[in-house]
Design a protein around this motif. Structure first.
Motif, short mmCIF file in Angstrom:
data_model
loop_
_atom_site.label_atom_id
_atom_site.label_comp_id
_atom_site.label_asym_id
_atom_site.label_seq_id
_atom_site.Cartn_x
_atom_site.Cartn_y
_atom_site.Cartn_z
N ILE A 114 28.59 45.44 37.29
CA ILE A 114 29.71 45.73 38.70
C ILE A 114 30.01 43.93 39.04
CG2 ILE A 114 29.80 45.48 41.11
CD1 ILE A 114 27.15 47.68 40.28
N ALA A 115 28.94 42.94 38.11
CA ALA A 115 29.65 41.68 38.24
C ALA A 115 30.56 41.45 37.24
CB ALA A 115 28.75 40.64 38.34
N PHE A 116 30.47 41.78 36.36
CA PHE A 116 31.91 42.02 34.77
C PHE A 116 33.47 42.50 35.77
CE2 PHE A 116 34.97 43.59 32.25
CZ PHE A 116 34.78 43.06 31.12
N PHE A 117 33.12 43.79 36.83
CA PHE A 117 34.61 44.14 37.33
C PHE A 117 34.85 43.58 38.46
CE2 PHE A 117 32.55 48.34 34.51
CZ PHE A 117 34.46 48.27 33.93
N MET A 118 34.09 42.60 39.38
CA MET A 118 34.48 41.76 40.27
C MET A 118 34.99 40.92 39.64
SD MET A 118 31.05 42.41 42.85
CE MET A 118 31.45 41.53 44.82
N VAL A 119 34.81 40.74 38.92
CA VAL A 119 35.46 38.73 37.93
C VAL A 119 36.75 39.59 37.61
CG1 VAL A 119 35.93 37.56 36.16
CG2 VAL A 119 33.35 37.95 37.66
N GLN A 120 36.86 40.99 37.29
CA GLN A 120 38.22 41.40 36.61
C GLN A 120 39.13 41.56 37.46
OE1 GLN A 120 38.98 41.12 33.61
NE2 GLN A 120 36.85 40.95 32.95
N ILE A 121 38.65 41.88 39.07
CA ILE A 121 39.70 42.23 40.11
C ILE A 121 40.24 41.25 40.60
CG2 ILE A 121 38.93 42.65 42.82
CD1 ILE A 121 36.92 45.12 42.12
N VAL A 122 38.82 39.79 40.31
CA VAL A 122 39.45 38.59 41.14
C VAL A 122 40.39 38.30 40.17
CG1 VAL A 122 39.09 35.93 41.21
CG2 VAL A 122 37.81 37.87 42.32
N ALA A 123 40.37 38.25 39.13
CA ALA A 123 41.87 37.94 37.97
C ALA A 123 42.77 38.81 38.55
CB ALA A 123 40.63 38.71 36.72
N GLY A 124 42.58 40.50 38.85
CA GLY A 124 44.22 40.83 39.23
C GLY A 124 44.65 40.10 40.44
N VAL A 125 43.79 40.08 42.02
CA VAL A 125 44.09 39.38 42.60
C VAL A 125 44.99 38.65 42.37
CG1 VAL A 125 43.42 38.90 44.73
CG2 VAL A 125 42.53 41.00 43.86
N ASP A 126 44.18 37.12 42.17
CA ASP A 126 44.60 36.08 41.58
C ASP A 126 46.09 35.77 40.52
OD1 ASP A 126 43.09 34.38 42.34
OD2 ASP A 126 42.32 33.82 40.23
#
Ligand SMILES: Nc1ncnc2c1ncn2[C@@H]1O[C@H](COP(=O)(O)OP(=O)(O)OP(=O)(O)O)[C@@H](O)[C@H]1O
Length: 132
Positions: A114-126
Protein backbone atom coordinates in the motif's frame (compact mmCIF):
# COMPACT_ATOMS: atom_id res chain seq x y z
CA UNK A 1 25.66 -39.50 12.49
CA UNK A 2 25.13 -38.84 8.77
CA UNK A 3 28.08 -37.20 6.99
CA UNK A 4 25.95 -34.35 5.54
CA UNK A 5 24.57 -33.54 8.97
CA UNK A 6 28.03 -33.43 10.56
CA UNK A 7 29.25 -31.21 7.67
CA UNK A 8 26.26 -28.88 8.12
CA UNK A 9 27.03 -28.54 11.83
CA UNK A 10 30.71 -27.67 11.11
CA UNK A 11 29.62 -25.14 8.45
CA UNK A 12 27.15 -23.53 10.86
CA UNK A 13 29.77 -23.21 13.61
CA UNK A 14 32.48 -21.69 11.38
CA UNK A 15 30.24 -19.22 9.63
CA UNK A 16 32.05 -16.18 8.29
CA UNK A 17 30.51 -12.86 7.24
CA UNK A 18 30.78 -13.86 3.58
CA UNK A 19 29.08 -17.19 4.35
CA UNK A 20 26.24 -15.28 6.03
CA UNK A 21 25.76 -13.17 2.90
CA UNK A 22 25.89 -16.32 0.77
CA UNK A 23 23.14 -17.91 2.94
CA UNK A 24 21.01 -14.74 2.66
CA UNK A 25 21.39 -14.74 -1.14
CA UNK A 26 20.38 -18.42 -1.19
CA UNK A 27 17.27 -17.46 0.82
CA UNK A 28 16.44 -14.71 -1.68
CA UNK A 29 16.87 -17.10 -4.63
CA UNK A 30 14.63 -19.62 -2.88
CA UNK A 31 11.93 -16.98 -2.36
CA UNK A 32 12.09 -15.86 -6.02
CA UNK A 33 11.96 -19.46 -7.25
CA UNK A 34 9.16 -20.70 -5.01
CA UNK A 35 6.94 -17.65 -4.41
CA UNK A 36 4.93 -16.65 -7.48
CA UNK A 37 4.12 -13.30 -5.83
CA UNK A 38 7.82 -12.40 -5.84
CA UNK A 39 7.82 -12.52 -9.64
CA UNK A 40 4.76 -10.23 -9.76
CA UNK A 41 6.49 -7.71 -7.45
CA UNK A 42 9.55 -7.69 -9.70
CA UNK A 43 7.40 -7.01 -12.79
CA UNK A 44 5.40 -4.26 -11.00
CA UNK A 45 8.68 -2.70 -9.77
CA UNK A 46 10.17 -2.60 -13.28
CA UNK A 47 6.96 -1.12 -14.77
CA UNK A 48 6.82 1.65 -12.17
CA UNK A 49 10.56 2.27 -12.54
CA UNK A 50 10.00 2.93 -16.26
CA UNK A 51 6.96 5.14 -15.51
CA UNK A 52 8.79 7.16 -12.82
CA UNK A 53 12.01 7.51 -14.81
CA UNK A 54 10.77 8.25 -18.32
CA UNK A 55 7.25 9.67 -17.87
CA UNK A 56 6.94 11.25 -14.42
CA UNK A 57 10.64 12.17 -14.15
CA UNK A 58 10.46 11.57 -10.40
CA UNK A 59 12.54 13.63 -7.99
CA UNK A 60 14.90 12.39 -5.25
CA UNK A 61 12.21 12.07 -2.58
CA UNK A 62 10.03 9.88 -4.82
CA UNK A 63 13.01 7.64 -5.61
CA UNK A 64 13.75 7.37 -1.91
CA UNK A 65 10.13 6.32 -1.30
CA UNK A 66 10.31 3.91 -4.22
CA UNK A 67 13.48 2.25 -2.90
CA UNK A 68 12.31 2.00 0.73
CA UNK A 69 8.82 0.65 -0.08
CA UNK A 70 10.09 -1.82 -2.71
CA UNK A 71 12.74 -3.12 -0.33
CA UNK A 72 10.04 -3.37 2.36
CA UNK A 73 7.83 -5.52 0.12
CA UNK A 74 10.75 -7.86 -0.74
CA UNK A 75 11.93 -8.08 2.86
CA UNK A 76 8.44 -8.78 4.21
CA UNK A 77 7.79 -11.36 1.50
CA UNK A 78 10.94 -13.19 2.67
CA UNK A 79 9.72 -13.03 6.28
CA UNK A 80 6.24 -14.12 5.16
CA UNK A 81 7.68 -17.10 3.26
CA UNK A 82 9.81 -17.99 6.25
CA UNK A 83 6.79 -17.86 8.61
CA UNK A 84 4.74 -20.01 6.18
CA UNK A 85 7.52 -22.61 6.21
CA UNK A 86 7.76 -22.60 10.01
CA UNK A 87 3.95 -22.99 10.26
CA UNK A 88 3.93 -25.85 7.71
CA UNK A 89 6.88 -27.49 9.49
CA UNK A 90 5.05 -27.37 12.82
CA UNK A 91 1.82 -28.74 11.38
CA UNK A 92 0.17 -29.15 8.01
CA UNK A 93 -3.21 -29.55 9.69
CA UNK A 94 -5.83 -26.89 9.06
CA UNK A 95 -5.91 -24.83 12.24
CA UNK A 96 -7.40 -21.40 13.04
CA UNK A 97 -4.15 -20.31 14.80
CA UNK A 98 -2.07 -21.17 11.71
CA UNK A 99 -4.54 -19.17 9.64
CA UNK A 100 -3.99 -16.14 11.94
CA UNK A 101 -0.18 -16.60 11.82
CA UNK A 102 -0.10 -16.80 8.00
CA UNK A 103 -2.64 -14.01 7.45
CA UNK A 104 -0.74 -11.66 9.78
CA UNK A 105 2.53 -12.38 7.98
CA UNK A 106 0.84 -11.64 4.64
CA UNK A 107 -0.57 -8.40 6.11
CA UNK A 108 3.01 -7.18 6.64
CA UNK A 109 3.64 -7.43 2.89
CA UNK A 110 0.33 -5.71 2.16
CA UNK A 111 1.24 -2.70 4.35
CA UNK A 112 4.42 -2.05 2.36
CA UNK A 113 2.53 -2.72 -0.89
CA UNK A 114 0.00 0.00 0.00
CA UNK A 115 2.87 2.36 0.91
CA UNK A 116 4.47 1.64 -2.50
CA UNK A 117 1.29 2.63 -4.36
CA UNK A 118 0.86 5.71 -2.18
CA UNK A 119 4.35 6.84 -3.20
CA UNK A 120 3.32 6.33 -6.84
CA UNK A 121 0.15 8.40 -6.32
CA UNK A 122 2.26 11.21 -4.84
CA UNK A 123 4.61 10.92 -7.85
CA UNK A 124 1.62 11.23 -10.22
CA UNK A 125 0.12 14.19 -8.34
CA UNK A 126 3.53 15.95 -8.27
CA UNK A 127 3.87 15.43 -12.01
CA UNK A 128 0.38 16.89 -12.58
CA UNK A 129 1.60 20.12 -10.99
CA UNK A 130 -0.46 19.81 -7.77
CA UNK A 131 1.60 20.68 -4.66
CA UNK A 132 0.86 18.52 -1.62
N1 LIG B 1 -2.77 -24.93 7.97
C1 LIG B 1 -3.59 -23.92 7.72
N2 LIG B 1 -4.64 -23.69 8.55
C2 LIG B 1 -5.50 -22.66 8.31
N3 LIG B 1 -5.40 -21.80 7.27
C3 LIG B 1 -4.36 -21.97 6.41
C4 LIG B 1 -3.42 -23.03 6.58
N4 LIG B 1 -2.52 -22.96 5.58
C5 LIG B 1 -2.88 -21.90 4.84
N5 LIG B 1 -3.97 -21.30 5.31
C6 LIG B 1 -4.66 -20.11 4.74
O1 LIG B 1 -4.31 -20.00 3.37
C7 LIG B 1 -3.59 -18.77 3.12
C8 LIG B 1 -2.48 -19.03 2.13
O2 LIG B 1 -1.52 -19.84 2.75
P1 LIG B 1 -0.32 -20.55 1.96
O3 LIG B 1 0.52 -21.29 2.93
O4 LIG B 1 -0.91 -21.33 0.84
O5 LIG B 1 0.50 -19.33 1.44
P2 LIG B 1 0.67 -18.68 -0.01
O6 LIG B 1 -0.31 -19.23 -0.99
O7 LIG B 1 2.11 -18.73 -0.34
O8 LIG B 1 0.21 -17.20 0.41
P3 LIG B 1 0.91 -15.79 0.32
O9 LIG B 1 0.26 -15.16 -0.86
O10 LIG B 1 0.57 -15.09 1.62
O11 LIG B 1 2.41 -15.98 0.18
C9 LIG B 1 -3.11 -18.30 4.50
O12 LIG B 1 -2.96 -16.89 4.56
C10 LIG B 1 -4.22 -18.81 5.42
O13 LIG B 1 -5.33 -17.92 5.44
Amino acid sequence: MFYWRRQLEIDMKNKTFLKSIYCAIMGLIFAIKTEKNYKYYLVIDVLFFILDFFVLKADKSIWLGYIITSAGVYAFECINTSIEHIADFISKEIHPEIKVIKDMAAAGVLCFGIAFFMVQIVAGVDCGGVRL
